[in-house]
Design an enzyme around this catalytic site. Structure first.
Site: not given
Length: 164
Positions: A28, A85, A88-89, A99, A126, A132
Site C-alpha cells: 500500500e 481491518e 492479506y495473501v 483470499g 487496489n 471483492y
C-alpha cells in the site's frame, strides 16, 4: 493442487501477523507507517481483553495470509458485525483461492454469531476491488471514511469533559 487451510491465529502467530502487516503496508506504499509490534498484537489479541481476532491461511502447512477482524455494531440492524481491518495473501499464493477462503471463514464466523454484516475498506487503486465485487461485497458510494488521529485527536480530547 496445494491444500489451503484456514485456522484461528494463536499467540505464537504474532510474528507472522506482524510480517504480513508489514508486507501489506509495503504493498500500500506505506511501509514506514507501521508502528505495531509483536507485543501489541500479543496484548490486544490474547491479553486480558482481546480487541481483535485473526485467521491464518496456510498453503500446504506454510502461512501465506491472514485476516484480522474486530467486532463493530450497527444501530440500524441492532446487531454486531465484523470489520475486516486487514486481509492479506502473499503474491505467490493468490492464485489458489486463499483470499476467498479467508473471507468465507470470516463470513462463517459472522453468521454463526448472529452478526448481520461484514465491513472492510479498500484503497481506490487496489486491483483487489474486482475480487471483492466478485465475492459479493458492494462499495458504499455515499459513505465516506473519516479518521481522527495524531495531534487532531489529542487536541479534541483536550476539549472533552474528564467525567464523560
Amino acid at each position: 493442487m496445494p491444500t489451503v487451510t484456514i485456522r484461528p491465529a494463536v499467540e505464537a502467530d504474532c510474528a507472522t501477523i506482524l510480517r504480513f502487516v508489514r508486507e501489506l503496508a509495503e504493498f500500500e506504499h506505506e511501509a514506514d507507517a507501521v508502528k505495531a509490534t509483536e507485543e501489541d498484537f500479543r496484548r490486544d489479541g490474547w491479553g486480558e481483553q482481546p480487541v481483535f481476532e485473526a485467521l491464518i491461511a496456510e498453503l500446504d502447512g506454510a502461512p501465506v495470509g491472514f485476516a484480522l477482524t474486530f467486532r463493530n455494531f450497527s444501530t440500524w440492524e441492532g446487531r454486531p458485525g465484523l470489520y475486516v481491518e486487514d486481509l492479506y495473501v502473499t503474491p505467490d499464493a493468490r492464485r489458489y483461492g486463499v483470499g476467498r477462503k479467508l473471507l468465507a471463514a470470516v463470513a462463517q464466523r459472522a453468521v454463526e454469531r448472529g452478526y448481520r454484516r461484514v465491513d472492510l475498506n479498500v484503497l481506490d487503486w487496489n486491483p483487489a476491488r474486482g475480487f471483492y465485487d466478485r465475492v459479493g461485497f458492494r462499495q458504499m458510494k455515499e459513505w465516506l471514511p473519516y479518521r481522527l488521529t495524531g495531534d487532531a485527536l489529542s487536541a479534541l480530547a483536550a476539549e472533552g469533559d474528564a467525567e464523560a
